[in-house]
Design a protein around this motif. Structure first.
Motif, PDB file in Angstrom:
ATOM      1  N   SER A  78       0.769  -1.242   0.168  1.00  0.00           N
ATOM      2  CA  SER A  78      -0.078   0.101   0.116  1.00  0.00           C
ATOM      3  C   SER A  78       0.825   1.420  -0.061  1.00  0.00           C
ATOM      4  O   SER A  78       2.077   1.018   0.366  1.00  0.00           O
ATOM      5  CB  SER A  78      -0.766   0.160   1.284  1.00  0.00           C
ATOM      6  N   ASP A  79       0.340   2.392  -0.330  1.00  0.00           N
ATOM      7  CA  ASP A  79       0.970   3.717  -0.549  1.00  0.00           C
ATOM      8  C   ASP A  79       1.691   3.915   1.142  1.00  0.00           C
ATOM      9  O   ASP A  79       2.677   4.465   1.071  1.00  0.00           O
ATOM     10  CB  ASP A  79       0.331   4.801  -0.863  1.00  0.00           C
ATOM     11  N   GLU A  80       0.933   3.668   2.181  1.00  0.00           N
ATOM     12  CA  GLU A  80       1.267   3.871   3.522  1.00  0.00           C
ATOM     13  C   GLU A  80       2.361   3.263   3.969  1.00  0.00           C
ATOM     14  O   GLU A  80       3.292   3.632   4.371  1.00  0.00           O
ATOM     15  CB  GLU A  80       0.082   3.572   4.396  1.00  0.00           C
ATOM     16  N   ALA A  81       2.339   1.703   3.315  1.00  0.00           N
ATOM     17  CA  ALA A  81       3.283   0.841   4.028  1.00  0.00           C
ATOM     18  C   ALA A  81       4.682   1.285   3.054  1.00  0.00           C
ATOM     19  O   ALA A  81       5.879   1.290   3.631  1.00  0.00           O
ATOM     20  CB  ALA A  81       3.196  -0.541   3.393  1.00  0.00           C
ATOM     21  N   ARG A  82       4.538   1.670   1.921  1.00  0.00           N
ATOM     22  CA  ARG A  82       5.681   2.284   0.924  1.00  0.00           C
ATOM     23  C   ARG A  82       6.424   3.459   1.467  1.00  0.00           C
ATOM     24  O   ARG A  82       7.461   3.577   1.824  1.00  0.00           O
ATOM     25  CB  ARG A  82       5.250   2.368  -0.483  1.00  0.00           C
ATOM     26  N   ASP A  83       5.552   4.332   1.586  1.00  0.00           N
ATOM     27  CA  ASP A  83       5.715   5.506   2.615  1.00  0.00           C
ATOM     28  C   ASP A  83       6.782   5.370   3.818  1.00  0.00           C
ATOM     29  O   ASP A  83       7.743   6.061   4.281  1.00  0.00           O
ATOM     30  CB  ASP A  83       4.896   6.540   2.868  1.00  0.00           C
ATOM     31  N   ALA A  84       6.140   4.590   4.679  1.00  0.00           N
ATOM     32  CA  ALA A  84       6.841   4.028   5.810  1.00  0.00           C
ATOM     33  C   ALA A  84       8.353   3.613   5.580  1.00  0.00           C
ATOM     34  O   ALA A  84       9.033   3.855   6.365  1.00  0.00           O
ATOM     35  CB  ALA A  84       6.144   3.104   6.726  1.00  0.00           C
ATOM     36  N   VAL A  85       8.589   2.785   4.661  1.00  0.00           N
ATOM     37  CA  VAL A  85       9.807   2.170   4.364  1.00  0.00           C
ATOM     38  C   VAL A  85      10.588   3.543   3.955  1.00  0.00           C
ATOM     39  O   VAL A  85      11.716   3.461   4.369  1.00  0.00           O
ATOM     40  CB  VAL A  85       9.556   1.035   3.202  1.00  0.00           C
ATOM     41  N   LEU A  86      10.137   4.144   2.841  1.00  0.00           N
ATOM     42  CA  LEU A  86      11.092   5.295   2.380  1.00  0.00           C
ATOM     43  C   LEU A  86      11.215   6.400   3.596  1.00  0.00           C
ATOM     44  O   LEU A  86      12.394   6.789   3.560  1.00  0.00           O
ATOM     45  CB  LEU A  86      10.125   6.119   1.464  1.00  0.00           C
TER      46      LEU A  86
END
Length: 370
Positions: free
Chosen positions: A326-334
């Motif tokens: 999800s966008d949220e998971a991706r942004d958390a990794v970034l």
């Protein structure tokens, strides 16, 4: 394309199969003799086909069927012939199940072929897009693939050492290459104890005797041109057995890297010669100066630069999309990639990023608790 890998005569050595063949031969001989007795020695008898006599053979089976004496004699001869063939093939030291593992390869093994020069371009472009800091390695593989496609040869990457800082994705890139080429792959960590045995196997007489990983994979997949990754070649060591024998990983590897010896390489376990010259070898190192000179001299050495934060962010974005995060998971990794160096006091590696992505994928797949 099929390539002869195992240097053994292709003899049938199963006494039961040999006996069945001898029985059919004897029945055929008796059919012909019975035909001559019935028809006589004239011009027609010389043109007579055994198959034409089958109808009569049913009523005169006593002249064709085998007696218990015939069966016993044939079994004895088949046993002697099987043993003689095993001796002639040089496989008398093998157990039946071991010979059966080798037997499918006697007719040759398949080779993975390039699909053309355009295909080589596409593979290289995809690798470069995902891991641009590995550009020099990608270019090396690209030229090897185009050359194989132009010549119509099986895929083969000549031995190469990828040298660079730890955690920049040398092994990740190699696995991606193997997947793109559809090459079966074995990975050996040269820094671990027993790595030499994992590479070339352990000779008979030891409780843990076994073939090496490349041979095991070759026999399992029946493919001649495997891709072998040797990680941490700069940390390869020698081991001394309780009997005082020294086993050097570098020395074991040399016999497989050198084309002249690879073509007639003898497996310590099977004690049979294999043609290992079609394998692709990619070695990774953090300090190429610690790699033994004989190994270095047989490999191209490619220096890989450290990966930048921007490249890690781009890699994470692309990989997150492939994983369906999800966008949220991706942004958390970034965000973690940006903040981690200050929090940990060390550089972030590609290995760390892959671990973060794997963790994010696991968390997203976890069922919600109410």
């Amino acid at each position: 394309m099929r390539i002869k890998i195992i240097d053994l005569p292709d003899y049938e050595t199963d006494p039961i199969i040999i006996a069945d063949h001898l029985k059919e031969v004897l029945k055929t001989i008796r059919k012909k003799k019975l035909a001559r007795d019935l028809i006589g020695e004239d011009e027609r008898s010389s043109e007579f086909e055994v198959g034409e006599f089958d109808e009569f053979a049913e009523t005169l089976s006593s002249g064709i069927d085998l007696t218990m004496f015939d069966t016993r004699r044939i079994a004895e001869r088949a046993s002697k012939l099987a043993k003689a063939r095993v001796r002639a093939a040089g496989t008398s030291h093998l157990k039946r199940e071991e010979y059966d593992r080798l037997k499918p390869g006697l007719q040759g093994m398949s080779a993975v072929m390039p699909r053309g020069e355009d295909w080589a371009d596409e593979v290289a472009a995809a690798l470069h897009e995902e891991m641009p800091w590995m550009a020099r390695a990608t270019e090396y593989a690209w030229h090897e693939l185009r050359l194989a496609a132009k010549r119509g040869d099986p895929i083969k990457i000549r031995p190469v050492i990828l040298n660079g800082p730890p955690g920049i994705g040398k092994s990740v890139w190699t696995r991606a290459l193997a997947e793109a080429l559809h090459l079966p792959m074995a990975e050996i960590d040269a820094s671990k104890g027993g790595a030499g045995m994992a590479l070339v196997g352990l000779e008979r007489g030891w409780g843990t005797a076994q073939a090496g990983r490349p041979i095991d994979l070759m026999l399992a997949k029946r493919v001649a041109n495997l891709l072998i990754i040797v990680d941490e070649i700069c940390k390869a060591t020698s081991r001394t057995s309780t009997r005082g024998s020294t086993y050097s990983f570098a020395d074991a590897l040399l016999s497989l890297l050198e084309p002249a010896t690879a073509r007639g390489w003898e497996c310590q376990y099977f004690r049979v010669q294999f043609d290992m010259s079609h394998l692709s070898w990619i070695l990774t190192s953090n300090d190429v100066h610690r790699v033994s000179e004989p190994v270095r001299s047989r490999c191209a050495v490619i220096e890989i630069p450290d990966v930048t934060e921007a490249q890690l962010l781009d890699f994470a974005t692309r990989r997150a999309a492939k994983l369906g995060l999800s966008d949220e998971a991706r942004d958390a990794v970034l965000d973690a990639i940006v903040r981690a160096p200050a929090a940990t006091g060390r550089r972030l590696s590609l290995r760390d990023v892959v671990r973060m992505l794997t963790r994010a994928e696991m968390l997203e797949g976890r069922p919600r608790l109410h």
